[in-house]
Design an enzyme around this catalytic site. Sequence first.
Site, PDB file in Angstrom:
ATOM      1  N   MET A  42      -8.991   3.488   8.902  1.00 31.40           N
ATOM      2  CA  MET A  42      -8.193   2.304   8.620  1.00 31.40           C
ATOM      3  C   MET A  42      -7.488   1.799   9.876  1.00 31.40           C
ATOM      4  SD  MET A  42      -6.544   2.806   4.838  1.00 31.40           S
ATOM      5  CE  MET A  42      -7.517   2.322   3.415  1.00 31.40           C
ATOM      6  N   GLN A  44      -7.669   8.156   3.329  1.00 34.55           N
ATOM      7  CA  GLN A  44      -6.598   8.312   4.318  1.00 34.55           C
ATOM      8  C   GLN A  44      -5.204   8.068   3.752  1.00 34.55           C
ATOM      9  OE1 GLN A  44      -8.201   6.138   8.107  1.00 34.55           O
ATOM     10  NE2 GLN A  44      -9.515   5.662   6.368  1.00 34.55           N
ATOM     11  N   ARG A 103       0.981  -5.093  -5.464  1.00 32.70           N
ATOM     12  CA  ARG A 103       1.092  -6.303  -4.654  1.00 32.70           C
ATOM     13  C   ARG A 103       1.361  -7.455  -5.621  1.00 32.70           C
ATOM     14  NH1 ARG A 103      -0.579  -4.727   0.383  1.00 32.70           N
ATOM     15  NH2 ARG A 103      -2.059  -2.973   0.448  1.00 32.70           N
ATOM     16  N   ARG A 137      -6.772  -2.462  10.415  1.00 37.50           N
ATOM     17  CA  ARG A 137      -7.360  -3.799  10.557  1.00 37.50           C
ATOM     18  C   ARG A 137      -6.889  -4.478  11.834  1.00 37.50           C
ATOM     19  NH1 ARG A 137      -6.264  -5.290   5.888  1.00 37.50           N
ATOM     20  NH2 ARG A 137      -8.246  -4.704   4.961  1.00 37.50           N
ATOM     21  N   ASP A 190       4.974  -4.971   6.268  1.00 39.89           N
ATOM     22  CA  ASP A 190       5.467  -6.297   6.635  1.00 39.89           C
ATOM     23  C   ASP A 190       5.565  -7.242   5.446  1.00 39.89           C
ATOM     24  OD1 ASP A 190       2.722  -6.500   6.353  1.00 39.89           O
ATOM     25  OD2 ASP A 190       2.398  -7.591   8.211  1.00 39.89           O
ATOM     26  N   THR A 215       3.947   2.577   5.941  1.00 42.62           N
ATOM     27  CA  THR A 215       2.597   2.059   6.139  1.00 42.62           C
ATOM     28  C   THR A 215       1.838   2.992   7.064  1.00 42.62           C
ATOM     29  OG1 THR A 215       1.282   0.296   7.175  1.00 42.62           O
ATOM     30  CG2 THR A 215       3.575   0.491   7.873  1.00 42.62           C
ATOM     31  N   GLY A 268       0.818  -1.204   0.000  1.00 37.57           N
ATOM     32  CA  GLY A 268       0.000   0.000   0.000  1.00 37.57           C
ATOM     33  C   GLY A 268       0.853   1.255   0.000  1.00 37.57           C
ATOM     34  N   ASP A 277      -0.564   2.417   8.938  1.00 41.13           N
ATOM     35  CA  ASP A 277      -1.085   1.768  10.143  1.00 41.13           C
ATOM     36  C   ASP A 277      -0.143   1.862  11.346  1.00 41.13           C
ATOM     37  OD1 ASP A 277      -3.430   1.003   8.909  1.00 41.13           O
ATOM     38  OD2 ASP A 277      -2.676  -0.958   8.314  1.00 41.13           O
ATOM     39  N   ARG A 327      13.483  10.237  -2.815  1.00 39.75           N
ATOM     40  CA  ARG A 327      14.370  11.366  -3.102  1.00 39.75           C
ATOM     41  C   ARG A 327      15.656  11.276  -2.291  1.00 39.75           C
ATOM     42  NH1 ARG A 327      14.810  16.389  -0.472  1.00 39.75           N
ATOM     43  NH2 ARG A 327      15.393  18.179  -1.797  1.00 39.75           N
ATOM     44  N   ALA A 328      15.515  10.966  -1.017  1.00 39.58           N
ATOM     45  CA  ALA A 328      16.694  10.887  -0.152  1.00 39.58           C
ATOM     46  C   ALA A 328      17.607   9.733  -0.553  1.00 39.58           C
ATOM     47  CB  ALA A 328      16.262  10.743   1.302  1.00 39.58           C
ATOM     48  N   VAL A 329      17.017   8.596  -0.909  1.00 45.54           N
ATOM     49  CA  VAL A 329      17.824   7.446  -1.341  1.00 45.54           C
ATOM     50  C   VAL A 329      18.615   7.799  -2.596  1.00 45.54           C
ATOM     51  CG1 VAL A 329      17.704   5.115  -2.325  1.00 45.54           C
ATOM     52  CG2 VAL A 329      16.362   5.681  -0.283  1.00 45.54           C
ATOM     53  N   ASP A 357       2.240  -0.117  12.270  1.00 43.17           N
ATOM     54  CA  ASP A 357       2.155  -1.421  12.927  1.00 43.17           C
ATOM     55  C   ASP A 357       3.419  -2.264  12.807  1.00 43.17           C
ATOM     56  OD1 ASP A 357       1.948  -1.841  10.209  1.00 43.17           O
ATOM     57  OD2 ASP A 357       0.166  -3.113  10.316  1.00 43.17           O
TER      58      ASP A 357
END
Length: 328
Positions: free
Chosen positions: A174, A259, A76, A176, A107, A130, A15, A132, A25-27, A134
């Site tokens: 959002m 979101q 994905r 889950r 993840d 992400t 996502g 989330d 940009r930084a990379v 998480d």
Amino acid sequence: MNKQIKNIAVLTSGGDAPGMNAAIRAVVRTGIYNGLNVFGVIQGYQGLITNNIKPMDARSVSNILHLGGTILKTARCLEFKTEEGMAKAYQHVKENNIDALVTIGGDGTFTGAKIFSERYGINVIGIPGTIDNDLAGSDFTLGYDTAINTVLDAVDKIRDTADAHDRLFFIEVMGRNSGCIALRSAIASGAEVVLLPEQETTIDDLIKKLELGASTKKSSSIVIVSEGHKKGGAFEMARQVNERFKHYDTKVTILGHLQRGGSPSSFDRILGSRLGFAAVNALIAGETEKMAGLIGNEVKLTSIHDAITTQINKLEPDLLEMTEVLSI
């Protein structure tokens, strides 16, 4: 002895999250500053499989800090989970003489990166992207702060119409498996109730809280519902409340993928820049299978294994208590 890194590639997977472009940009610019050749992989792991790999220079990433989404696109990719898919990806990595990867995602992205690194010896550093929030190993992940601000903007507008019509709004956000967005959004928006995946709130508990507000002449109520709440999402909770509590006109708003979008906040722009800078420096130092994260306002490396397997609860106890105290 550390493997000498000359050519690196960066990709975004899973996502999208605001702040990914700041990290890209930084990379790119940190790599070029250090004399490396930098490639961008279009559409994540799918791009490795199809050889959609493009050389990038400093101007390739001009004027992208303010953009949501990712200029490298994302997808994905189920094929990358297979041995055949990974073998195709590795073949194209070799053809482009790529020594190392920076993978930006969650993840699933990190799981694929870890397996790919172990199987083919490609050095990999991850950046947590992400909304989330998480993942272990970083207090904040890319996009989390922007997502909260997006929710706040929506809730502030909904509050206006709720007050005007004596309405009860259930607003689903959002999350889950993580209630991070819901909890912080509830505190910042002054919501009366927040329903989280990590906590069980029964319909009886919810109605008691709403009745308390009604008894003290509240003209409206806002309930923030994390999509992963165990007793049901916003529509189900609203249905049950509407059957037993008639004080307010009840409405539901699902914010959904709203979101994910929008211009990243200053926090996410700086976070993406810091983590992208750190990721390249980690590769130059010979690190691999690590994630660059922010812990206590310091950028630190955590093993990808720990980042994706460590059980974490990022719900601050004081914020949880505040949802009860400040909503009376």
